[in-house]
Design an enzyme around this catalytic site. Structure first.
Site, mmCIF file in Angstrom:
data_model
loop_
_atom_site.group_PDB
_atom_site.id
_atom_site.type_symbol
_atom_site.label_atom_id
_atom_site.label_comp_id
_atom_site.label_asym_id
_atom_site.label_seq_id
_atom_site.Cartn_x
_atom_site.Cartn_y
_atom_site.Cartn_z
ATOM 1 N N PRO A 185 0.854 -1.195 0.000
ATOM 2 C CA PRO A 185 0.000 0.000 0.000
ATOM 3 C C PRO A 185 0.891 1.246 0.000
ATOM 4 C CG PRO A 185 -0.155 -1.154 2.107
ATOM 5 C CD PRO A 185 0.840 -1.897 1.284
ATOM 6 N N ASP B 136 5.856 2.228 2.321
ATOM 7 C CA ASP B 136 4.900 1.150 2.587
ATOM 8 C C ASP B 136 4.087 1.550 3.815
ATOM 9 O OD1 ASP B 136 3.584 -1.160 3.416
ATOM 10 O OD2 ASP B 136 5.228 -2.497 2.844
ATOM 11 N N HIS B 137 2.821 1.833 3.582
ATOM 12 C CA HIS B 137 1.999 2.371 4.677
ATOM 13 C C HIS B 137 1.671 1.321 5.742
ATOM 14 C CE1 HIS B 137 -0.144 5.382 6.680
ATOM 15 N NE2 HIS B 137 -0.923 5.840 5.728
ATOM 16 N N ARG B 138 2.060 0.085 5.503
ATOM 17 C CA ARG B 138 1.900 -0.920 6.563
ATOM 18 C C ARG B 138 2.978 -0.747 7.611
ATOM 19 N NH1 ARG B 138 2.164 -6.107 2.830
ATOM 20 N NH2 ARG B 138 3.942 -4.860 2.166
#
Ligand code: CAO
Length: 446
Positions: A242, A418-420
């Site tokens: 994401p 990476d938005h995780r």
């Protein structure tokens, strides 16, 4: 060989049970313990296993019949080897599946008859209107599986075929899933996967293949290995990560002056120092102070890996395609060392002399298109790394200093992450620090 009649075993307290599935066809061979049929009480289902290796002569009941202990249910012809089995062979244990509150084991009796004497099937009984008790296999632990209405043999078939019973529609009484339902599900899945609307493993419909020659002259050119690997990696990263991209500009006027002032020393050292060396140095410092960017997700979905080393990959544009050599332990390198490494790796990349180890172990990637042009782009994270900095061409822009506009060399930056692993706040702090380091290179020495 002889024909034996199999009767309903001890039902563990239930007076009558329904026959809900005949597991074999007449003439089928069945092994000892193989499923003959499935019975169901209000609280449980049970497979009635064969007491010996044999062949089904006939069923003496039909699906929907109600039976009680001792009722004849099938005739089996023994197969020679097992026919010699001793009469006092231990009773075969039925594969009884009961609701947890009444865990009862049962057994099956064998009644020997020399002649086959068909027993009249009992009249079908009315199905009970209330919803069935949960059907639970003793071995099951997953709650969701407990809610699925299917017998043990159907569950076993589903396990063998890799089918999740939760997605199979049951066509049996009260929505019970039958063997045919599982088989039909598999057939439908196979038919779908070979249909023109084929879906990729991502679940996304594939781009159609088009004969472009119908529109004009074309060549079909073999992709290089690097191009193929890059294509696969880009798709993997684009679909798995994401992405968020954050933008900023650094005022590199002073940095550029300083860099130019180093030219004579660089010539003496035999090292060309470009903005890329400053960028890598700035990234190394920002990584140390924002270690969230030194994380990768662990494969187990439960943990992340915090790296305590600082290796930075550098995208290099080569005639054969994009490659990303990794400069190791950048945190302990000075600007000259980094500049030398940039030149060395860029040269090796263009000459095709990088070794696989030269492209491994990166924590973060720099993609600098500054020498080529453009004023912004959104780089794709080089997973499992957490972030990548895209750098575009620096340009002189008017910048308001509070009193007047000043011509400043502004460097466009785009940080994808990476938005995780990384939150917007983390990214904001990271890129702000990069801007600060590049806008006042004295900070690079601190
Ligand atoms: N803005 C303006 N000028 C820039 C600049 C920037 N952001 N970055 C570099 N330049 C200038 C350099 O200063 C140099 O000029 P001078 O010789 O006058 O100083 C000139 O551009 C040429 O630089 P270079 O490309 O030879 O070397 P570099 O150190 O700047 O970059 C490398 C090295 C390997 C990063 C670069 O050559 C490269 O391959 N970039 C492409 C990366 C890429 O393909 N990314 C996309 C990946 S995803 O598809």
């Amino acid at each position: 060989m002889s024909i034996k009649t199999v009767v309903v075993p001890d039902l563990g307290g239930a007076e009558t049970v329904d026959v809900i599935e005949l597991s074999l066809a007449v003439g089928d061979n069945v092994e000892l313990e193989g499923a003959l049929l499935v019975l169901e009480s209000d609280k449980a289902t049970m497979d009635v296993p064969s007491p010996f290796d044999g062949q089904l002569v006939k069923y003496l009941v039909a699906e929907g019949d109600t039976v009680k202990v001792g009722d004849a249910i099938a005739e089996l012809e023994t197969i020679a080897s097992s026919d010699d089995a001793p009469e006092d062979k231990p009773e075969a244990s039925a594969d009884l599946v009961l609701a947890p509150e009444s865990p009862v084991e049962t057994s099956i009796e064998i009644v020997e008859t020399v002649e086959a004497s068909p027993t009249q099937a009992q009249a079908p009984v009315e199905l009970k209107s209330q919803s069935p008790a949960a059907v639970v296999e003793e071995s099951q632990t997953e709650d969701e599986e407990a809610d699925i209405y299917a017998g043990p043999s159907v569950r076993m078939l589903a396990r063998e075929l890799g089918v999740q019973l939760g997605v199979v529609r049951g066509s049996g009484p009260r929505g019970r899933i039958l063997r045919d339902d599982v088989n039909d599900y598999v057939k439908a899945a196979l038919a779908e996967s070979s249909s023109p609307m084929q879906v990729a493993s991502t679940g996304i419909a594939e781009v159609p293949t088009i004969d472009f020659s119908q529109f004009g002259t074309i060549d079909t050119v073999k992709m290089t290995k690097i191009q193929k690997v890059t294509a696969a990696n880009m798709q993997r990263n684009w679909l798995n990560v994401p992405h968020v991209t954050q933008f900023d500009e650094a005022d590199t006027t002073d940095m550029d002056s300083f860099r130019k002032s180093l030219k004579a020393e660089g010539d003496a050292r035999g090292i060309r120092i470009s903005p890329v060396a400053f960028l890598i140095k700035a990234i190394a410092i920002a990584l140390q102070e924002n270690p969230v960017f030194l994380r990768s997700l662990a494969g187990d979905g439960e943990n992340y890996i915090q790296k305590h080393y600082c290796n930075i990959g550098m995208a290099v544009d080569t005639p054969r395609g994009l490659v990303v050599p990794v400069i190791r332990d950048v945190a302990n390198m000075g600007l000259w060392d980094i500049a030398a490494a940039v030149t060395e790796f860029a040269g090796k990349a263009r000459e095709g002399k990088l070794k696989p180890a030269d492209m491994q172990g990166g924590c973060f990637t720099l993609s600098s298109l500054g020498a080529i042009g453009g004023n912004g782009f959104t780089p794709i994270v080089n997973a499992p790394e957490a972030g990548i900095l895209g750098v575009s061409k620096a340009q002189i822009k008017p910048v308001w200093d509070g009193q007047e506009f000043q011509p400043r060399l502004m460097l466009p930056l785009a940080l994808s992450y990476d938005h995780r692993l990384v939150n917007g706040g983390d990214a904001g702090r990271f890129i702000t620090q990069i801007v600060k380091l590049l806008s006042d290179v004295r900070h690079l020495a601190l």
